[in-house]
Design an enzyme around this catalytic site. Structure first.
Site, mmCIF file in Angstrom:
data_model
loop_
_atom_site.group_PDB
_atom_site.id
_atom_site.type_symbol
_atom_site.label_atom_id
_atom_site.label_comp_id
_atom_site.label_asym_id
_atom_site.label_seq_id
_atom_site.Cartn_x
_atom_site.Cartn_y
_atom_site.Cartn_z
ATOM 1 N N ASP A 113 0.817 -1.207 0.000
ATOM 2 C CA ASP A 113 0.000 0.000 0.000
ATOM 3 C C ASP A 113 0.856 1.264 0.000
ATOM 4 O OD1 ASP A 113 1.003 -0.446 2.558
ATOM 5 O OD2 ASP A 113 -0.944 -0.475 3.547
ATOM 6 N N ASP A 116 6.878 4.054 3.669
ATOM 7 C CA ASP A 116 7.182 5.213 4.502
ATOM 8 C C ASP A 116 8.684 5.196 4.774
ATOM 9 O OD1 ASP A 116 7.284 7.161 6.443
ATOM 10 O OD2 ASP A 116 5.698 6.339 7.688
ATOM 11 N N VAL A 166 -1.432 9.525 6.034
ATOM 12 C CA VAL A 166 -2.644 9.514 5.207
ATOM 13 C C VAL A 166 -3.520 8.307 5.528
ATOM 14 C CG1 VAL A 166 -1.659 10.845 3.295
ATOM 15 C CG2 VAL A 166 -1.375 8.348 3.327
ATOM 16 N N ASP A 172 -5.289 2.906 7.298
ATOM 17 C CA ASP A 172 -6.106 3.142 8.486
ATOM 18 C C ASP A 172 -5.391 3.936 9.563
ATOM 19 O OD1 ASP A 172 -4.222 1.062 9.177
ATOM 20 O OD2 ASP A 172 -5.439 0.718 10.961
ATOM 21 N N ARG A 178 -10.342 2.852 6.397
ATOM 22 C CA ARG A 178 -9.846 2.032 5.277
ATOM 23 C C ARG A 178 -10.753 2.114 4.057
ATOM 24 N NH1 ARG A 178 -5.617 -1.243 7.058
ATOM 25 N NH2 ARG A 178 -5.784 -2.082 9.163
HETATM 26 P P1 IMP Z 1 7.449 1.608 6.660
HETATM 27 O O1 IMP Z 1 7.975 0.312 7.179
HETATM 28 O O2 IMP Z 1 7.844 2.777 7.520
HETATM 29 O O3 IMP Z 1 7.788 1.845 5.202
HETATM 30 O O4 IMP Z 1 5.875 1.572 6.811
HETATM 31 C C1 IMP Z 1 5.119 0.776 6.002
HETATM 32 C C2 IMP Z 1 3.786 0.412 6.614
HETATM 33 O O5 IMP Z 1 3.373 1.345 7.598
HETATM 34 C C3 IMP Z 1 2.721 0.452 5.548
HETATM 35 O O6 IMP Z 1 2.599 -0.798 4.908
HETATM 36 C C4 IMP Z 1 1.504 0.862 6.324
HETATM 37 O O7 IMP Z 1 0.885 -0.286 6.866
HETATM 38 C C5 IMP Z 1 2.036 1.721 7.427
HETATM 39 N N1 IMP Z 1 1.996 3.160 7.079
HETATM 40 C C6 IMP Z 1 3.032 3.952 6.750
HETATM 41 N N2 IMP Z 1 2.654 5.211 6.483
HETATM 42 C C7 IMP Z 1 1.303 5.206 6.637
HETATM 43 C C8 IMP Z 1 0.297 6.236 6.483
HETATM 44 O O8 IMP Z 1 0.541 7.403 6.141
HETATM 45 N N3 IMP Z 1 -0.985 5.826 6.725
HETATM 46 C C9 IMP Z 1 -1.321 4.563 7.093
HETATM 47 N N4 IMP Z 1 -0.413 3.585 7.235
HETATM 48 C C10 IMP Z 1 0.898 3.902 7.019
HETATM 49 MG MG MG Z 2 0.945 -2.119 4.985
#
Ligand code: IMP
Ligand code: MG
Length: 202
Positions: A113, A116, A166, A172, A178
């Protein structure tokens, strides 16, 4: 009935002060998902991919994307946890639900999805690569600008967005929002306790 294109959160009757500006409209999501589907159809001709959806956030994206791919794809799902209910990453990734299928010899396309920090994705990639797929690529719907310390190496990406938290189209806050058909910023405090208060939990 909801008009298919362009309504704002207010028009949809979300009526929620925590849903902020629309970052990606329903119309733009549809158009881009169709484009990604066409690209994947061309790239994977003769070697249909196994789409691995990362639950729960990618479920709407995966279901729309799969229907835009004109190939006999297979689907499987995985659930990982890196956030809990808060909007800040813990840096720790845990497999909550593993795949049902064996990846050996398959052309695996991870469907994410949002990226980040990139920590979840780099963990997933390493984990799945160890299972001997014939190929392993990633399609991410959203990539937050400039936050990644790791090299993402995404085969397909939907939209680059500013680094705000977001919600919508699968994303969510504590399981809410969602089903919004667009992506919008979330207006609220980022701490777990504040969030719980915001959402009316004890
Ligand atoms: P990362 O490991 O920091 O790249 O985060 C990835 C996961 O964090 C995604 O698959 C989402 O489940 C959640 N996530 C990161 N940013 C957001 C956001 O802005 N809204 C909702 N979920 C997020
Ligand atoms: Mg995710």
């Amino acid at each position: 009935m909801i008009e298919p294109d362009g309504p704002t959160a207010g028009e949809l009757g979300v009526g929620d002060p925590h849903v902020g500006d629309v970052v990606v409209s329903e119309q733009d999501l549809k158009r881009r998902v169709r484009e990604l589907g066409a690209q994947i159809t061309a790239d994977y001709a003769g070697r249909p991919p196994l789409l691995v959806g990362v639950l729960k956030g990618a479920c709407f994206f995966l279901s729309d994307l799969a229907r835009s791919i004109r190939l006999p794809v297979e689907l499987d799902f995985m659930a990982v946890s890196s956030y809990g209910s808060a909007t800040r990453t813990s840096g720790v990734v845990r497999i909550v639900k593993d795949l049902d299928l064996d990846l050996t010899g398959r052309h695996v396309l991870i469907v994410e999805d949002i990226v980040d920090s990139g920590l979840t994705l780099s963990y997933l990639r390493r984990n799945l690569a160890a299972r001997h797929p014939s190929s392993l690529e990633v399609v991410a719907l959203l990539v937050k600008d400039g936050l990644q310390s790791v090299d993402l190496d995404l085969a397909y990406e939907g939209f680059r967005i500013p680094p705000d938290f977001v919600v919508g189209y699968g994303l969510d806050v504590a399981e809410r929002y969602r089903n919004l058909p667009f992506i919008a910023t979330y207006r609220g405090e980022t701490g777990r306790n504040d969030l719980r208060a915001t959402l009316g939990h004890p």
